[in-house]
Write a protein that holds these residues in place. Sequence first.
Motif, short mmCIF file in Angstrom:
data_model
loop_
_atom_site.label_atom_id
_atom_site.label_comp_id
_atom_site.label_asym_id
_atom_site.label_seq_id
_atom_site.Cartn_x
_atom_site.Cartn_y
_atom_site.Cartn_z
N GLY A 1 0.83 -1.20 0.00
CA GLY A 1 0.00 0.00 0.00
C GLY A 1 0.86 1.25 0.00
N GLU A 2 0.89 1.92 -1.12
CA GLU A 2 1.70 3.12 -1.24
C GLU A 2 0.80 4.33 -1.42
OE1 GLU A 2 5.45 2.26 -3.68
OE2 GLU A 2 4.01 0.70 -4.28
N THR A 3 1.25 5.46 -0.90
CA THR A 3 0.47 6.69 -1.03
C THR A 3 1.28 7.73 -1.78
OG1 THR A 3 1.27 7.35 1.18
CG2 THR A 3 -0.91 6.33 1.06
N TYR A 4 0.61 8.35 -2.72
CA TYR A 4 1.19 9.42 -3.52
C TYR A 4 0.30 10.65 -3.39
CZ TYR A 4 3.81 5.50 -5.38
OH TYR A 4 4.61 4.40 -5.49
N LYS A 5 0.68 11.72 -4.02
CA LYS A 5 -0.07 12.97 -3.89
C LYS A 5 -1.53 12.82 -4.30
CE LYS A 5 0.09 17.83 -5.20
NZ LYS A 5 0.82 18.87 -5.91
N SER A 6 -1.79 12.09 -5.40
CA SER A 6 -3.16 12.03 -5.91
C SER A 6 -3.79 10.64 -5.89
CB SER A 6 -3.21 12.59 -7.33
OG SER A 6 -2.40 11.81 -8.18
N VAL A 7 -3.06 9.62 -5.41
CA VAL A 7 -3.62 8.27 -5.37
C VAL A 7 -3.10 7.48 -4.17
CG1 VAL A 7 -3.93 8.06 -7.88
CG2 VAL A 7 -1.88 7.15 -6.81
#
Length: 132
Positions: A66-72
């Motif tokens: 589970g990775e988090t980025y600015k828009s997803v």
Amino acid sequence: MTTTGSQESKSPSELIDGRIRELGDWRGDMLARLRALIHKADPAVVETWKWRGVPVWEHDGMICTGETYKSVVKLTFAKGAALPDPSKLFNSSLEGNTRRAIDFQQGEEVNEEAFKALVLAAIALNTSKGRK
């Protein structure tokens, strides 16, 4: 990731809790929701923390990260290319021979039953006798 105390003294679950709190926005809420669905699909799932900050869910092998980025919020299934996806949840990283991912965007609805079925299919693949 900003934490108090040593990361080495924290369990993977505590580190994931910290990531969710640190995000403090829709991405944290989405990651928490997806995490809960993974646990609902498989109460025996094991949480790990790899590559200096990536939540990982495992059952007889890796299920997904589970990775988090600015828009997803991106959930990458380690053996996604081998999984049935009749609801067409996979919408990212479709070009590889092994992994498949789902990008969740702000405000997006989660097809909970299809998502749990995908998690269960990943576990079945991990636990099958024919696995490599």
